[in-house]
Design an enzyme around this catalytic site. Structure first.
Site, PDB file in Angstrom:
ATOM      1  N   TYR A  46      -2.875  -1.534  10.454  1.00 61.61           N
ATOM      2  CA  TYR A  46      -2.770  -1.610   8.989  1.00 61.61           C
ATOM      3  C   TYR A  46      -1.477  -0.950   8.526  1.00 61.61           C
ATOM      4  CZ  TYR A  46      -4.192  -1.238   4.065  1.00 61.61           C
ATOM      5  OH  TYR A  46      -4.255  -1.340   2.687  1.00 61.61           O
ATOM      6  N   SER A  71       0.870  -1.192   0.000  1.00 58.38           N
ATOM      7  CA  SER A  71       0.000   0.000   0.000  1.00 58.38           C
ATOM      8  C   SER A  71       0.894   1.225   0.000  1.00 58.38           C
ATOM      9  CB  SER A  71      -0.850  -0.011   1.273  1.00 58.38           C
ATOM     10  OG  SER A  71      -1.444   1.250   1.484  1.00 58.38           O
TER      11      SER A  71
HETATM   12  P1  NAD Z   1     -10.959  -6.722  -0.453  1.00 57.34           P
HETATM   13  O1  NAD Z   1     -11.549  -6.574   0.894  1.00 57.34           O
HETATM   14  O2  NAD Z   1     -11.868  -6.904  -1.613  1.00 57.34           O
HETATM   15  O3  NAD Z   1      -9.906  -7.922  -0.501  1.00 57.34           O
HETATM   16  C1  NAD Z   1      -9.313  -8.511   0.610  1.00 57.34           C
HETATM   17  C2  NAD Z   1      -9.481 -10.004   0.475  1.00 57.34           C
HETATM   18  O4  NAD Z   1      -8.763 -10.670   1.511  1.00 57.34           O
HETATM   19  C3  NAD Z   1     -10.955 -10.416   0.614  1.00 57.34           C
HETATM   20  O5  NAD Z   1     -11.307 -11.278  -0.441  1.00 57.34           O
HETATM   21  C4  NAD Z   1     -10.990 -11.157   1.946  1.00 57.34           C
HETATM   22  O6  NAD Z   1     -11.968 -12.160   2.008  1.00 57.34           O
HETATM   23  C5  NAD Z   1      -9.583 -11.742   1.980  1.00 57.34           C
HETATM   24  N1  NAD Z   1      -9.156 -12.130   3.320  1.00 57.34           N
HETATM   25  C6  NAD Z   1      -9.334 -11.446   4.484  1.00 57.34           C
HETATM   26  N2  NAD Z   1      -8.825 -12.156   5.511  1.00 57.34           N
HETATM   27  C7  NAD Z   1      -8.309 -13.292   4.980  1.00 57.34           C
HETATM   28  C8  NAD Z   1      -7.648 -14.411   5.523  1.00 57.34           C
HETATM   29  N3  NAD Z   1      -7.423 -14.497   6.840  1.00 57.34           N
HETATM   30  N4  NAD Z   1      -7.254 -15.402   4.697  1.00 57.34           N
HETATM   31  C9  NAD Z   1      -7.486 -15.337   3.360  1.00 57.34           C
HETATM   32  N5  NAD Z   1      -8.109 -14.288   2.792  1.00 57.34           N
HETATM   33  C10 NAD Z   1      -8.524 -13.297   3.587  1.00 57.34           C
HETATM   34  O7  NAD Z   1     -10.067  -5.434  -0.663  1.00 57.34           O
HETATM   35  P2  NAD Z   1      -8.857  -5.144  -1.689  1.00 57.34           P
HETATM   36  O8  NAD Z   1      -8.792  -3.690  -1.823  1.00 57.34           O
HETATM   37  O9  NAD Z   1      -8.978  -5.977  -2.905  1.00 57.34           O
HETATM   38  O10 NAD Z   1      -7.594  -5.596  -0.832  1.00 57.34           O
HETATM   39  C11 NAD Z   1      -6.601  -6.471  -1.309  1.00 57.34           C
HETATM   40  C12 NAD Z   1      -5.247  -6.005  -0.832  1.00 57.34           C
HETATM   41  O11 NAD Z   1      -4.971  -4.735  -1.410  1.00 57.34           O
HETATM   42  C13 NAD Z   1      -5.123  -5.816   0.684  1.00 57.34           C
HETATM   43  O12 NAD Z   1      -3.900  -6.353   1.137  1.00 57.34           O
HETATM   44  C14 NAD Z   1      -5.125  -4.309   0.844  1.00 57.34           C
HETATM   45  O13 NAD Z   1      -4.420  -3.884   1.981  1.00 57.34           O
HETATM   46  C15 NAD Z   1      -4.439  -3.886  -0.437  1.00 57.34           C
HETATM   47  N6  NAD Z   1      -4.683  -2.494  -0.783  1.00 57.34           N
HETATM   48  C16 NAD Z   1      -5.926  -2.072  -1.162  1.00 57.34           C
HETATM   49  C17 NAD Z   1      -6.115  -0.734  -1.470  1.00 57.34           C
HETATM   50  C18 NAD Z   1      -7.454  -0.204  -1.876  1.00 57.34           C
HETATM   51  O14 NAD Z   1      -7.626   1.025  -1.934  1.00 57.34           O
HETATM   52  N7  NAD Z   1      -8.439  -1.025  -2.182  1.00 57.34           N
HETATM   53  C19 NAD Z   1      -5.053   0.158  -1.387  1.00 57.34           C
HETATM   54  C20 NAD Z   1      -3.807  -0.294  -0.997  1.00 57.34           C
HETATM   55  C21 NAD Z   1      -3.631  -1.623  -0.702  1.00 57.34           C
END
Ligand code: NAD
Length: 267
Positions: free
Chosen positions: A161, A148
């Site tokens: 986080y 991130s």
């Molecule tokens: P999201 O909530 O759609 O995806 C997260 C996924 O992780 C979900 O499918 C959830 O079910 C799964 N998950 C949660 N706990 C888990 C576990 N214990 N075991 C296996 N799976 C698990 O949101 P996203 O935005 O797609 O996030 C994905 C990654 O991207 C994360 O690491 C997040 O920190 C990172 N990220 C997202 C953003 C954003 O703005 N969306 C920005 C920076 C980083």
């Protein structure tokens, strides 16, 4: 032939958001994809169907595999299954992540542990299994972490986080250095604001979204596929000489947007 033709790839947390977009993009580029999810088998099945459709007439495999990445036994079982079905693994993508907002002096220790457990312990446990397999097979491999902008930018009220992503930078660099001479590349992608379920608080609320996007130099949040394409590059042989890096795909958020105007010089 796709850039990722016949590569065997495991993506954690792939039933939604960026993980889902990675599964679809990788399938389109020819990879066999193992779609991990923790809960919600239907959503994982939906990802599988989307990945299948993205292949068109090309051959390839999709595998849905349940498992909580923060649990050692579950991770080991997941790797046994994926490697058993695919024969070997080329790429691990540590994508699963959660966040729990609270003022730092009011955080429940269970919430703190849970966020660190999924966002940092999980990537460690998965990387350890992947590296054991890569070393045993002797053909190298790649690990990609979904970090991130908060890898380097503090995020008040999201302490665990923020710490987890800061730790991910060091996880990426330390593993990259330790295994560089054995053909194992370790890199990260650092997204800014992306339209995914983790951002439910603003993605469907026009005013809240406008507020978020007003802070982004490119004036818009990313679509998940704009992040998936960065993973595809880093997983491909085109990135064969890159290791230990975080590639920020953040619309300029890491450029200190407050300095767009020369406020510090009194102009
Ligand atoms: P999201 O909530 O759609 O995806 C997260 C996924 O992780 C979900 O499918 C959830 O079910 C799964 N998950 C949660 N706990 C888990 C576990 N214990 N075991 C296996 N799976 C698990 O949101 P996203 O935005 O797609 O996030 C994905 C990654 O991207 C994360 O690491 C997040 O920190 C990172 N990220 C997202 C953003 C954003 O703005 N969306 C920005 C920076 C980083």
């Amino acid at each position: 032939m796709g850039r990722l033709q016949a590569k065997n790839v495991l993506i954690t947390g792939a039933s939604s958001g960026i993980g889902q977009a990675i599964a679809v993009r990788f399938a389109r580029e020819g990879a066999n994809v193992a779609i991990n999810y923790r809960s919600g088998a239907e959503a994982a099945e939906e990802t599988r169907k989307m990945a299948r459709a993205a292949r068109g007439d090309e051959e390839g495999r999709e595998l849905v595999v349940q498992g909580d990445v923060s649990q050692e036994r579950a991770v080991q079982e997941m790797f046994r299954r994926v490697i058993g079905e695919f024969g070997w693994l080329d790429v691990l993508i540590n994508n699963a992540g959660i966040q729990k907002p609270a003022a730092s002096h009011e955080i429940d220790v269970e919430d703190f542990d849970r966020v660190i457990g999924v966002n940092l312990r999980g990537p460690f446990l998965c990387a350890r299994e992947a590296i054991r397999h890569f070393l045993q097979r002797g053909k190298g491999g790649a690990i990609l972490n979904n970090s991130s902008v908060h890898e380097i930018i503090p995020k008040p009220k999201y302490l665990a986080y923020s710490i987890s992503k800061g730790g991910m930078e060091n996880l990426t660099k330390t593993l990259a250095l330790e295994y560089a001479d054995r053909g194992i590349r370790v890199n990260a992608v650092g997204p800014g604001a992306v339209v995914t379920p983790i951002n439910m608080a603003w993605i469907n609320d026009a005013r809240a979204r406008q507020e978020v996007e007003s802070h982004i130099p490119m004036s818009r949040a990313a679509e998940a596929d704009e992040i998936a394409s960065v993973f595809a590059f880093l997983a491909s042989d085109e990135a064969s000489y890159i290791t230990g890096q975080t590639l920020f795909a953040c619309g300029g958020l890491t450029l200190y947007p407050e300095f767009r105007v020369a406020w510090s010089s009194g102009e």
